[in-house]
Enzyme design. Structure first.
Site, PDB file in Angstrom:
ATOM      1  N   LYS A 130     104.890  38.630 -10.145  1.00  0.00           N
ATOM      2  CA  LYS A 130     105.896  39.319  -9.364  1.00  0.00           C
ATOM      3  C   LYS A 130     106.945  38.415  -8.771  1.00  0.00           C
ATOM      4  O   LYS A 130     108.060  38.830  -8.429  1.00  0.00           O
ATOM      5  CB  LYS A 130     105.206  40.046  -8.187  1.00  0.00           C
ATOM      6  CG  LYS A 130     104.222  41.087  -8.554  1.00  0.00           C
ATOM      7  CD  LYS A 130     103.574  41.600  -7.227  1.00  0.00           C
ATOM      8  CE  LYS A 130     102.402  42.471  -7.502  1.00  0.00           C
ATOM      9  NZ  LYS A 130     101.634  42.770  -6.273  1.00  0.00           N
ATOM     10  N   ASP A 175     104.333  25.177 -10.020  1.00  0.00           N
ATOM     11  CA  ASP A 175     103.546  24.399  -9.058  1.00  0.00           C
ATOM     12  C   ASP A 175     102.690  23.409  -9.846  1.00  0.00           C
ATOM     13  O   ASP A 175     103.131  22.301 -10.164  1.00  0.00           O
ATOM     14  CB  ASP A 175     102.735  25.390  -8.224  1.00  0.00           C
ATOM     15  CG  ASP A 175     102.032  24.771  -7.032  1.00  0.00           C
ATOM     16  OD1 ASP A 175     101.784  23.562  -7.061  1.00  0.00           O
ATOM     17  OD2 ASP A 175     101.715  25.491  -6.070  1.00  0.00           O
ATOM     18  N   ASP A 186     105.188  34.878  -2.126  1.00  0.00           N
ATOM     19  CA  ASP A 186     104.350  35.510  -1.106  1.00  0.00           C
ATOM     20  C   ASP A 186     103.258  34.600  -0.565  1.00  0.00           C
ATOM     21  O   ASP A 186     102.919  33.571  -1.157  1.00  0.00           O
ATOM     22  CB  ASP A 186     103.667  36.736  -1.710  1.00  0.00           C
ATOM     23  CG  ASP A 186     102.507  36.348  -2.635  1.00  0.00           C
ATOM     24  OD1 ASP A 186     102.739  35.524  -3.553  1.00  0.00           O
ATOM     25  OD2 ASP A 186     101.393  36.836  -2.429  1.00  0.00           O
ATOM     26  N   ARG A 236     107.552  38.467   0.717  1.00  0.00           N
ATOM     27  CA  ARG A 236     108.386  38.472  -0.496  1.00  0.00           C
ATOM     28  C   ARG A 236     109.806  38.922  -0.188  1.00  0.00           C
ATOM     29  O   ARG A 236     110.749  38.534  -0.866  1.00  0.00           O
ATOM     30  CB  ARG A 236     107.789  39.411  -1.559  1.00  0.00           C
ATOM     31  CG  ARG A 236     106.489  38.914  -2.186  1.00  0.00           C
ATOM     32  CD  ARG A 236     106.205  39.702  -3.458  1.00  0.00           C
ATOM     33  NE  ARG A 236     104.822  39.610  -3.886  1.00  0.00           N
ATOM     34  CZ  ARG A 236     104.325  38.656  -4.673  1.00  0.00           C
ATOM     35  NH1 ARG A 236     105.085  37.680  -5.090  1.00  0.00           N
ATOM     36  NH2 ARG A 236     103.055  38.662  -5.026  1.00  0.00           N
TER      37      ARG A 236
HETATM   38  C1  PRP Z   1     102.973  31.972  -8.791  1.00  0.00           C
HETATM   39  C2  PRP Z   1     104.303  31.762  -9.500  1.00  0.00           C
HETATM   40  C3  PRP Z   1     103.906  31.206 -10.829  1.00  0.00           C
HETATM   41  C4  PRP Z   1     102.611  30.479 -10.526  1.00  0.00           C
HETATM   42  C5  PRP Z   1     102.906  29.013 -10.462  1.00  0.00           C
HETATM   43  O1  PRP Z   1     102.460  33.202  -9.169  1.00  0.00           O
HETATM   44  O2  PRP Z   1     105.036  32.956  -9.596  1.00  0.00           O
HETATM   45  O3  PRP Z   1     103.707  32.232 -11.782  1.00  0.00           O
HETATM   46  O4  PRP Z   1     102.140  30.918  -9.253  1.00  0.00           O
HETATM   47  O5  PRP Z   1     101.726  28.298 -10.201  1.00  0.00           O
HETATM   48  P1  PRP Z   1     101.198  27.145 -11.154  1.00  0.00           P
HETATM   49  O6  PRP Z   1     102.361  26.357 -11.632  1.00  0.00           O
HETATM   50  O7  PRP Z   1     100.293  26.342 -10.235  1.00  0.00           O
HETATM   51  O8  PRP Z   1     100.420  27.791 -12.254  1.00  0.00           O
HETATM   52  P2  PRP Z   1     101.280  33.934  -8.396  1.00  0.00           P
HETATM   53  O9  PRP Z   1      99.974  33.696  -9.099  1.00  0.00           O
HETATM   54  O10 PRP Z   1     101.319  33.566  -6.933  1.00  0.00           O
HETATM   55  O11 PRP Z   1     101.649  35.464  -8.589  1.00  0.00           O
HETATM   56  P3  PRP Z   1     102.973  36.252  -8.136  1.00  0.00           P
HETATM   57  O12 PRP Z   1     104.119  35.764  -8.984  1.00  0.00           O
HETATM   58  O13 PRP Z   1     102.624  37.670  -8.408  1.00  0.00           O
HETATM   59  O14 PRP Z   1     103.192  35.975  -6.668  1.00  0.00           O
END
Ligand code: PRP
Length: 184
Positions: free
Chosen positions: A47, A107, A163, A169
């Site tokens: 999201k 990340d 979030d 968000r």
């Molecule tokens: C977040 C972000 C990326 C992921 C990055 O998604 O949107 O997709 O984490 O993290 P990484 O590089 O350590 O893999 P999240 O799982 O929080 O879901 P969301 O987008 O629904 O908030």
């Protein structure tokens, strides 16, 4: 102070509405130039990317189409496991098309590594990544980022689509989440 508050939590501004808008405008101009004459399909990773995606596509003054991929990562809450579940698949056939994946944050890079490998099996003509934020100090997989908004320190950021436990968000800027001992 921005009216979004939750007990025991405070958000310190990192990038203002204006700073984000300026960066998004510059990215949009660069993307429009580099994809001129190409069949561009922008894919928002849900999201977190929804707000960045909405602003970015308006900053790209060129023909494009929009699609979304819903993902959620398994594992504990504070760290990505790298094992990703597709919660909403693309509605387009991507074979032979030029894909631009749009993320809010890279990340550890494990989510993006999985997605790049997964989407490559569908044979797009090209696949590049545009992310608003990158946390280079936390990288666990080497991901090539073609378009990047900001590199950030290893802190927990929220707002502009990002979030904490589903909250923040709708904050229109990006900030660092800080926990305080006193509430309010
Ligand atoms: C977040 C972000 C990326 C992921 C990055 O998604 O949107 O997709 O984490 O993290 P990484 O590089 O350590 O893999 P999240 O799982 O929080 O879901 P969301 O987008 O629904 O908030």
């Amino acid at each position: 102070m921005y009216p979004i508050t939750y007990p025991g939590e405070k958000v310190r501004m990192l990038y203002s509405v204006e700073a984000i808008a300026a960066r998004v405008k510059a990215l949009g101009e660069q993307i429009a130039k580099e994809y001129a004459g190409k069949d561009l399909l922008t894919v928002g990773i849900l999201k977190g990317s929804f707000m960045f995606m909405a602003d970015l596509v308006r900053a790209i003054d060129a023909p494009l189409e929009v699609d979304f991929l819903g993902v959620s990562s398994y594992g504990n809450h504070t760290e990505t496991s790298g094992v990703v579940k597709i919660t909403h698949d693309l509605s387009c056939d991507i074979e032979g098309r030029h894909l631009l994946l749009v993320e809010d944050i890279v990340d550890t890079g494990l989510t993006m590594r999985y997605l790049l490998d997964f989407l490559a099996t569908r044979h797009p003509a090209s696949m590049r990544l545009c992310t608003l934020l990158e946390k280079p100090s936390n990288a666990r997989s080497e991901i090539e980022i073609a378009y990047k908004g900001f590199s950030i320190p290893n802190e927990f950021v929220v707002g502009y689509g990002l979030d904490y436990a589903g909250r923040y968000r709708n904050l229109p800027w990006v900030g660092v989440l800080e926990f305080s001992l006193t509430s309010g």
